[in-house]
Write an enzyme that holds these catalytic residues in place. Structure first.
Site, PDB file in Angstrom:
ATOM      1  N   ASN A  35       0.713  -0.959   0.002  1.00 33.62           N
ATOM      2  CA  ASN A  35      -0.082   0.043  -0.002  1.00 33.62           C
ATOM      3  C   ASN A  35       0.840   1.513   0.039  1.00 33.62           C
ATOM      4  OD1 ASN A  35       0.250  -1.281   2.617  1.00 33.62           O
ATOM      5  ND2 ASN A  35      -0.492   0.417   3.262  1.00 33.62           N
TER       6      ASN A  35
ATOM      7  N   THR B 152     -27.428 -10.084   9.912  1.00 33.71           N
ATOM      8  CA  THR B 152     -28.091  -9.985   8.910  1.00 33.71           C
ATOM      9  C   THR B 152     -27.187  -9.111   7.960  1.00 33.71           C
ATOM     10  OG1 THR B 152     -30.296  -9.859  10.233  1.00 33.71           O
ATOM     11  CG2 THR B 152     -30.016  -8.632   7.831  1.00 33.71           C
TER      12      THR B 152
ATOM     13  N   CYS C  14      -4.316   4.354   6.522  1.00 36.06           N
ATOM     14  CA  CYS C  14      -4.826   3.668   7.533  1.00 36.06           C
ATOM     15  C   CYS C  14      -4.025   3.169   8.685  1.00 36.06           C
ATOM     16  CB  CYS C  14      -5.373   2.362   6.635  1.00 36.06           C
ATOM     17  SG  CYS C  14      -6.384   2.647   5.168  1.00 36.06           S
TER      18      CYS C  14
ATOM     19  N   HIS D 264     -13.835  -0.011  -0.554  1.00 34.35           N
ATOM     20  CA  HIS D 264     -13.795   1.069  -0.748  1.00 34.35           C
ATOM     21  C   HIS D 264     -12.455   1.794  -1.444  1.00 34.35           C
ATOM     22  CE1 HIS D 264     -10.813   2.240   2.603  1.00 34.35           C
ATOM     23  NE2 HIS D 264     -11.066   1.026   3.310  1.00 34.35           N
TER      24      HIS D 264
HETATM   25  N1  PLP Z   1      -5.088  -4.131   3.799  1.00 33.88           N
HETATM   26  C1  PLP Z   1      -4.233  -3.057   3.230  1.00 33.88           C
HETATM   27  C2  PLP Z   1      -3.033  -3.475   2.445  1.00 33.88           C
HETATM   28  C3  PLP Z   1      -4.615  -1.864   3.115  1.00 33.88           C
HETATM   29  O1  PLP Z   1      -4.114  -0.925   2.502  1.00 33.88           O
HETATM   30  C4  PLP Z   1      -6.045  -1.567   3.770  1.00 33.88           C
HETATM   31  C5  PLP Z   1      -6.136  -0.089   3.988  1.00 33.88           C
HETATM   32  O2  PLP Z   1      -5.923   0.682   3.969  1.00 33.88           O
HETATM   33  C6  PLP Z   1      -6.394  -2.580   4.685  1.00 33.88           C
HETATM   34  C7  PLP Z   1      -5.988  -3.946   4.668  1.00 33.88           C
HETATM   35  C8  PLP Z   1      -7.535  -2.689   5.626  1.00 33.88           C
HETATM   36  O3  PLP Z   1      -8.650  -2.412   5.028  1.00 33.88           O
HETATM   37  P1  PLP Z   1     -10.048  -1.741   5.415  1.00 33.88           P
HETATM   38  O4  PLP Z   1      -9.948  -0.044   5.523  1.00 33.88           O
HETATM   39  O5  PLP Z   1     -11.278  -2.056   4.389  1.00 33.88           O
HETATM   40  O6  PLP Z   1     -10.249  -2.234   6.894  1.00 33.88           O
END
Ligand code: PLP
Length: 380
Positions: free
Chosen positions: A150, A232, A319, A196
């Site tokens: 990422n 659900t 994140c 997303h």
């Molecule tokens: N894994 C990777 C490589 C990510 O880049 C991210 C979010 O940036 C996630 C997991 C987490 O995904 P979520 O935001 O849907 O929990």
């Protein structure tokens, strides 16, 4: 002009996704478990989305579990396999550059007594596959390696890894790879996805579980999702994910081409117009990410300067960075970058909506911001 270059953090939802989700909220509000027509209609909607997502992975519908996010999918895969295979061994192998959704789960498993080995990467975030090969032993029950990093966009060699893990469960966090690279023959036994990141709704994930892999139920209740995850179903979210996946895969090549064009143009412009930069993404990385260190600057200050011109970028992974106690990127650290190189790093992440005109605007503002920072030391 507003330029959104933080698509690895999240994407703007497709209008079609919003429309479809609204339609479901308005007209398909039945509980999919209900026996009447409204319930059956809602269930049919879920089935449609499940098929679209299964097709995009080359999987079958009963291999798809809907979850609440990529993080849940990662947690489920790791905890589920670790706990169900505890008697066969206690070693899990992952990489040092995984998302915290994997790394924190691994740390928690270490506290339970599992042995976790974190495989390193090189300067371009490429996995040390030789080290992975050497780490696999009779005690190993699971390997979890992401499909695309990422922070750098580095594509991990999933097929090669799958050959090393024939008798071990191989999970991949494909949250950044889905819709960017082909996953149909990646060889993973379990795949985590998140809606997303492909212009779908936030709070929707998928865990692909290959037939034959035994996963214990992890949310108990009414037995939805084949008993794995009761509760659900989030019908609008599921339909939103299915619609986003359909649009992303129907236009796969065009989308990648548009991202690539924007990325290459920005990269060439940065190399050409700005001195003392370090390109942290490999040339053959995913079209969606470009990570660059502007030496002698601070990425965080650049980010806020660009923001004043409505250009939105990231310093690392949004994140993974707890806003209150921001620490240095574990990915760039694992790649061997020094403190200053990490401090000056910016991640630009693209969608098919980015244009060359936008990149010219970004280059102009970026050049000014970098030069000003270097001249004044800081803007503050
Ligand atoms: N894994 C990777 C490589 C990510 O880049 C991210 C979010 O940036 C996630 C997991 C987490 O995904 P979520 O935001 O849907 O929990």
């Amino acid at each position: 002009m507003l330029v959104y270059l933080d698509n690895s953090a999240t994407t703007r939802q497709y209008d079609r996704v919003t429309d479809e989700m609204k339609k479901v909220m308005d007209d398909f509000y039945g509980n999919p478990s209900s026996l009447h027509t409204l319930g059956l209609d809602a269930e049919k909607k879920i089935r449609g989305a499940r098929k679209t997502i299964a097709d995009s992975l080359g999987a079958s519908e009963d291999e798809i579990i809907f979850t609440s996010c990529g993080t849940e999918s990662d947690n489920t895969a790791l905890y589920g396999i670790a706990h169900s295979k505890r008697r066969e061994g206690n070693k899990i192998i992952t990489s040092a550059v995984e998302h915290p959704a994997v790394l924190e789960t691994c740390r928690s498993l270490e506290k339970e007594g599992f042995l976790v080995e974190y495989i390193g990467v090189d300067r371009e975030c490429r996995l040390d596959t030789e080290a992975l090969k050497n780490a696999i032993d009779d005690n190993t029950i699971m390997v979890s390696i992401m499909s695309v990093n990422n922070e750098t966009g580095t594509i991990m060699p999933l097929q090669e890894i799958s050959k090393l893990t024939e008798n071990i469960v191989f999970h991949t966090d494909a949250v950044q790879g889905y819709g960017k690279v082909d996953l149909t023959n990646c060889g993973a036994d379990m795949i985590s996805l998140s809606a997303h990141k492909i212009h779908g709704p936030k709070g929707m994930g998928v865990l692909y579980v290959k037939k034959g892999i035994k996963l214990p139920p992890y949310i108990l209740g009414g037995g939805q999702e084949k008993g794995y995850r009761s509760g659900t179903e989030n019908v609008p979210g599921i339909v939103g994910f299915g619609t986003a996946a359909r649009l992303a895969f129907d236009n796969f090549d065009e989308r990648i081409k548009a991202m690539k064009n924007a990325r290459e143009y920005l990269l060439a412009g940065i190399k050409d117009q700005i001195k003392d930069v370090l390109i942290n993404s490999p040339a053959d990385g995913a079209a969606s990410v470009l990570n660059v260190s502007f030496l002698g600057t601070r990425g965080e200050v650049l980010l806020h300067t660009l923001e004043q011109d409505k250009i939105y970028v990231s310093t690392g992974s949004a994140c993974s960075s707890n806003k209150k106690s921001r620490s240095q990127s574990h990915v760039l650290t694992a790649m061997g970058l020094n403190f200053k190189e990490i401090e000056g790093a910016i991640r630009f992440s693209f969608s098919e909506f980015n244009t060359i005109e936008e990149m010219d605007y970004v280059l102009d503002k970026l050049k000014t911001a970098v030069e000003r920072f270097r001249r004044l030391g800081s803007f503050r």
